[in-house]
Each structure stands twice: as structure tokens, then as C-alpha cells.
Write an enzyme that holds these catalytic residues in place. Structure first.
Site, PDB file in Angstrom:
ATOM      1  N   SER A 124       4.878  12.718   7.721  1.00 15.73           N
ATOM      2  CA  SER A 124       5.105  12.633   6.360  1.00 15.73           C
ATOM      3  C   SER A 124       4.925  11.289   5.817  1.00 15.73           C
ATOM      4  O   SER A 124       4.503  10.798   4.712  1.00 15.73           O
ATOM      5  CB  SER A 124       6.680  13.014   5.796  1.00 15.73           C
ATOM      6  OG  SER A 124       7.733  12.317   6.444  1.00 15.73           O
ATOM      7  N   SER A 156       7.639  11.994  11.934  1.00 19.88           N
ATOM      8  CA  SER A 156       6.690  11.508  10.788  1.00 19.88           C
ATOM      9  C   SER A 156       6.418  10.143  10.740  1.00 19.88           C
ATOM     10  O   SER A 156       5.626   9.653   9.872  1.00 19.88           O
ATOM     11  CB  SER A 156       7.861  11.630   9.450  1.00 19.88           C
ATOM     12  OG  SER A 156       7.847  13.018   9.217  1.00 19.88           O
ATOM     13  N   LYS A 159       7.096   2.987   2.808  1.00 22.62           N
ATOM     14  CA  LYS A 159       7.138   4.422   2.274  1.00 22.62           C
ATOM     15  C   LYS A 159       8.184   4.674   1.097  1.00 22.62           C
ATOM     16  O   LYS A 159       9.327   4.049   0.996  1.00 22.62           O
ATOM     17  CB  LYS A 159       7.715   5.258   3.477  1.00 22.62           C
ATOM     18  CG  LYS A 159       7.745   6.813   3.336  1.00 22.62           C
ATOM     19  CD  LYS A 159       8.012   7.492   4.575  1.00 22.62           C
ATOM     20  CE  LYS A 159       7.871   8.963   4.726  1.00 22.62           C
ATOM     21  NZ  LYS A 159       8.436   9.269   5.940  1.00 22.62           N
TER      22      LYS A 159
END
Lengths: 96, 485
Positions: free
Chosen positions: B155, B179, B80
Site C-alpha cells: 500500500s 506494504s 505516507k
């Protein structure tokens, strides 16, 4: 507790955000929607309840006061929008 | 899709070890897959093809020389884009860091490199990890590989989508209010958040420091355990990281769950959960009972207050953490320069998206003089009540189970109201508030869209978490299904 446009402008200033008038308008409702959600917490009895700042608490995390290598000045300045003579360049603050 | 990409990381690891496949083949397969589908999936912000192939070759050379290598050696991992990678652009999904090249690696990156993992690229996220769909990304919205008109969740949507689409066998995400778990659920993969403090946050671009944790995505439970093993453990660079021993997370994977006590908190089934999700999760719970677990309903009465408390605490912490983005030392700097004060205000207005500005402002407000006690302090007290709920439950149960997400993947633009979007995290947030470990495993489909079962265990008991998740997974076939891209 409901925020006016003026309140939003003040909070934006505190947050170091220069919002346009349109943005201030657009942000007012979402902020108030959130505040409305928070009202439910006011009804709770929290007398004597310790606040949690850390869910898995640790205390006194120290290390020995021994010098260790850090990042080179070069690498730190590499991302600078503007750099000169080993310093970050910013607009003049102090007037003559 | 190359059959190499069908392999789980633990399967690939065995074949790499035996020499049946090379890391170069595996890495090339992943890069080819990214090339062919990422135009549609849009999981990635940066692909580090050259570095990945160079590292793959290096690992293959070591392997041929007969050197013993760690389990993850030669396996591609996506990261990420809120984890600092030295020399590789890291944006946190924000325009304010559009050109930021970190001068150091996050600890998890250092550990992955030490384990010989192949870092294949940086994945898309909601800006500064604030959101549940990647629609708040300052770059683009990622797509759900099961239906590209729908979101992958967030997210960590890019990481979840990358694993689901076969673009990388493994990925790392971060989880502050759900997330990792929520996108895992929406994308039909396994994703878990470890106990707070289990994995170092050094080099993770901070959103909410008392809630953030880095965790793994994989196609199955064993893959997540494998990845967690490589990154977990105390780090002197993160003063909130724990010194609790790191066990063998795969140590109890095949231990039967007969006799384990499973609690079902009733409040998690009333929070706007759809009938389809309820039905799939209930069926999964029945399966656990079939496997011999002792299942009983329980209550976590403060559940309904968790969302409000979270949306005071997390934005408050974010308002402090994001103060550093001021156009002075790195990242975007506005071209409109007047005084020094104007520089930061204008830069931040230009560089941050609406959701980030909203959370900074609500955080600033609830921390400001006159409001701190009524909001922030009160929210922290509610956090204590939420923790106590869980502590009490774990007196009687070994794990708790619930839905991960109230619904399945929604269409882009469907949750335009920011408040509605936040309600997507209602089942995951309490777990972060209590600092507990949680995992989402696939447990069914509704109209072709994945549904996730969430399992929660005691602090530092990831081993039991993986054991129960694995038992359920091995008794079903959900984890074998792949999207048709």
C-alpha cells in the site's frame, strides 16, 4: 460455509455499513472467495497450540497515574463536522 | 533531473555538513522535481512546499552558525499519508478523512522534526493501507516510475514511487502484510520493515494493530539504516513499542558476510513466483555464496497457511480499528441525516471504498458469536505455528532469503479480482505474522521492471539484516539504476 445475500446484509448491519442493494450483490462473491481460502485452516491440527495475539509479547505496560496535559478542547473540536458550545453536535437521539 | 537528487541521503548529509550544498538547494531541487514529474507519477496527495522551504532555511541558518546537527538535518523526507502530521491534512488515502487535519504529530514525525529532517509532503496509499497497488486509494492511483502504465505496488506505493522518481531522497511507509517491501521491490528501491515494536505506532492511523509497523524507503541500504535510526526506539505513547536497546543500525554495514548462515525456505519459490523472479533471486543467492555466506535450503512448512490466517486476523483487527470513523467527531459526515444510527452507517458507506468495506465485513464476521473460535482463534493458533517455523529456522541460520514479490509491476486494472490482488503478498505476509524484520533490495530486472530480493532476520537483529543487504548491494550495480522519466 457460504454467505447468502441476506447474510451479507446482516454482516453489513453489524459493521455499521449501510450498503446499497448493488453493493450487497457486488460484495457477496469476494467475501465468499475469502471464506473459501479460510477452509484450508480447518484441516490443521491445532490442539494445544496457544493463540498468538502479539508476535513480540509485552505485558503489563503501565505508567504512573499522574495527570498530564492533553489536547485542548479547541483543537479537538476543530475537525468536528458540527460543533457548538464546546460540544460535538449530532442528530437528536432522544425523542420528546 | 538536478544532480543533487542523484545523491543518497548519506552522501547529501556529508555535503550539507561541509557546507558544499545547502538544505534550501536540496529542498528546492526536490520540489522542482515533484513539480516536473508528479503529474505523471502521482506519488503525492499533499506537498508542503512552504513549510519545507521554511524549515530548510532554518536548518541552513543553524548550520552556518556552526551548530552541530543530526545526520538527517536538512534532508527532505516524504511521509505516507497514514501518519498524522499536525496542521497538515492527513487522509489515510480515504474520502472519509478528506478534510482531517490532525491536532498532533505522530511520534515518528516528532522524531524526524527533532532530527531536522525536511517534511516535504504526504504520499498516496491504498485506502487505510489495504491493498498492493494504490488502486484502492480514495484519490488516485500512483504510477510506477519505471513504466507509468503500471502500478508502483502498495500500500505504500506513493512513498516507493517518490524515492524511485527522485522526488525525495527518503520516505516513510507502513508495512502490515508487505506494504513497504512489495512496493520497494516493484519500484527498484530499498524498503524495510523493522521488528514489530521497534518503531512507535503512535499517530499511525491503525489498520491491524498487531501487524502494523512504520519503516524506511531509500535508494540504498545505508539510507534506510540512517532513517530507521532517527525514528526507532521505545515510546511511552505506544504500549506495544519495545524497550529493547536501539543499536547503531549502520554498525555492521561493512562487516564481511563470510561464514554467515543463509537459509532459503523452499516454500517461497512455489507460491506463484514467476520464472524471471526465481532466476533473479537465485542469482542473488549465488552472489551471497560467492561473498562467503553458507547457503542452505530449509523449510517453513506452515508458509502456505499464512495468507489465510492473515486475512482473518488483519481484517478482524481493522474492523475494530475503523469503527471510530463514524461521522461524529471528525472527517466526513453524510448530508443525509435521519437518526443517530443512520448517521454512521450512511457516512461509512459514503466514505469507505469497496476493499475497506470488504475487510471490515469479513473481520466482523469472523469475530462474531459462533464463528470466533472457528476463524479468529484458529488463525491466531496458526500464527503461533508460523512463528515457530521461523524460530526453528533461526536456530540454524542467521538470515533467510526469498523473493519479495511473486512478480514484477503489473498494469493498472490487471488484478481487478480482489483475491488475485491479495496473492501479491504471499512472500511478505509470514514475516509480519511473526513480527520479524524484513528488507527488500533490488536484485535484477525483467523486461525493464525491477525485481526485489527479500532478506529476513531474527527479531531485533536489523543490524545483521542491513549487513547482509549491504554486502549484496555493494557487490552489484542494481541500486544505481534509475528510471527514465
Amino acid at each position: 460455509m457460504s454467505l447468502t445475500r441476506e447474510d451479507v446484509r446482516k454482516v453489513a448491519l453489524l459493521s455499521r455499513l449501510e450498503l446499497t442493494d448493488e453493493e450487497i450483490d457486488a460484495q457477496t462473491k469476494p467475501l465468499n472467495d475469502l471464506l473459501k481460502q479460510f477452509e484450508a485452516l480447518q484441516a490443521l491440527d491445532v490442539t494445544g497450540v496457544e493463540p498468538t495475539s502479539h508476535s513480540i509479547p509485552v505485558v503489563n505496560v503501565f505508567r504512573a497515574d499522574v495527570e498530564r496535559p492533553s489536547l485542548s478542547r479547541e483543537s479537538v473540536l476543530a475537525n468536528a463536522p458540527e460543533a457548538r458550545d464546546g460540544c460535538f453536535v449530532v442528530p437528536r437521539i432522544v425523542q420528546d | 533531473m538536478s544532480e543533487l537528487l542523484e545523491l543518497t541521503a548519506h552522501e547529501a548529509s556529508k555535503r550539507l555538513e561541509s557546507g558544499a550544498i545547502s538544505s534550501r538547494e536540496l529542498t528546492e531541487a526536490a520540489l522542482d522535481r515533484i513539480q516536473s514529474v508528479d503529474g505523471e507519477v502521482k506519488a503525492f496527495l499533499t506537498v508542503t512546499a512552504e513549510q519545507a522551504l521554511a524549515e530548510a532555511d532554518r536548518i541552513d541558518t543553524m548550520r552556518r552558525a556552526g551548530e552541530p546537527l543530526p545526520a538527517l538535518a536538512g534532508i527532505p523526507v516524504a511521509l505516507k499519508d497514514n501518519m498524522c502530521t499536525s496542521g497538515v491534512r492527513t487522509t489515510a488515502g480515504s474520502q472519509i478523512l478528506y478534510n482531517f487535519i490532525p491536532p498532533y504529530d505522530a511520534t515518528v514525525v516528532t522524531r524526524l522534526k527533532r532530527a531536522g529532517a525536511i517534511l516535504i509532503g504526504k504520499t498516496n496509499l491504498d485506502e487505510f493501507a489495504m491493498g498492493s497497488s494504490t488502486e484502492n486509494s480514495g484519490y488516485h492511483t500512483s504510477r510506477n516510475p519505471w513504466d507509468t502504465s503500471r502500478v508502483p505496488g502498495g500500500s505504500s506505493g506513493g512513498s516507493a514511487a517518490a524515492v524511485a522518481a527522485g522526488e525525495a531522497p527518503l520516505a516513510l511507509g507502513s508495512d502490515t502484510g508487505g506494504s513497504i517491501r512489495q512496493p520497494a521491490s516493484l519500484c527498484g528501491v530499498v524498503g524495510m520493515k523493522p521488528t514489530y515494536g521497534r518503531v512507535s505506532r503512535y499517530g499511525l492511523i491503525a489498520y491491524a494493530s498487531s501487524l502494523d509497523q512504520i519503516g524506511p524507503f531509500g535508494k540504498d541500504v545505508e539510507d534506510c539504516a540512517l532513517l530507521l535510526q532517527a525514528i526507532a526506539g521505545h515510546d511511552p505513547m505506544d504500549s506495544t513499542s519495545t524497550t529493547v536497546d536501539v543499536p547503531d543500525f549502520r554498525g555492521q554495514l561493512d562487516k564481511p558476510i563470510a561464514g554467515l548462515r543463509v537459509g532459503v525456505p523452499k516454500e517461497y519459490f512455489t507460491q506463484g513466483v514467476t520464472p524471471q523472479v526465481t532466476s533473479a533471486v537465485r542469482a542473488a543467492i549465488d552472489k551471497l555464496a560467492e561473498l562467503g555466506a553458507i547457503v542452505e535450503e530449509c523449510s517453513l512448512p506452515y508458509t502456505e497457511y499464512a495468507l489465510a490466517a492473515y486475512y482473518i486476523i488483519a481484517p478482524a483487527e481493522c474492523s475494530s480499528n475503523l469503527a471510530r470513523f463514524d461521522g461524529v467527531k471528525y472527517g466526513l459526515r453524510t448530508k443525509e441525516l435521519s437518526s443517530h444510527i443512520g448517521l454512521s452507517e450512511k457516512t461509512r458507506d459514503e466514505g469507505f471504498g469497496d476493499e475497506v468495506k470488504q475487510r471490515i465485513m469479513i473481520g466482523t464476521y469472523t469475530l462474531s458469536a459462533g464463528y470466533y473460535d472457528a476463524y479468529y482463534k484458529r488463525a491466531q493458533q496458526v500464527r503461533t505455528l508460523i512463528r515457530r517455523d521461523f524460530e526453528k529456522a533461526f536456530d540454524s541460520f542467521d538470515v533467510l532469503v526469498a523473493p519479495t514479490s511473486p512478480g514484477t509491476a503489473f498494469k493498472l486494472g490487471d488484478k481487478a479480482d480482489p483475491l488475485e490482488m491479495k496473492l501479491a503478498d504471499v512472500c511478505t505476509i509470514p514475516v509480519n505474522m511473526a513480527g520479524l524484520p524484513g528488507i527488500s533490495v533490488p536484485c535484477g530486472f525483467s523486461d525493464g521492471l525491477p525485481i526485489g530480493l527479500q532478506i529476513i532476520s531474527k527479531a531485533f537483529d536489523e543490524t545483521t539484516l542491513f549487513q547482509v543487504a549491504r554486502a549484496y548491494e555493494q557487490a552489484t550495480q542494481w541500486h544505481k539504476r534509475r528510471p527514465q522519466l
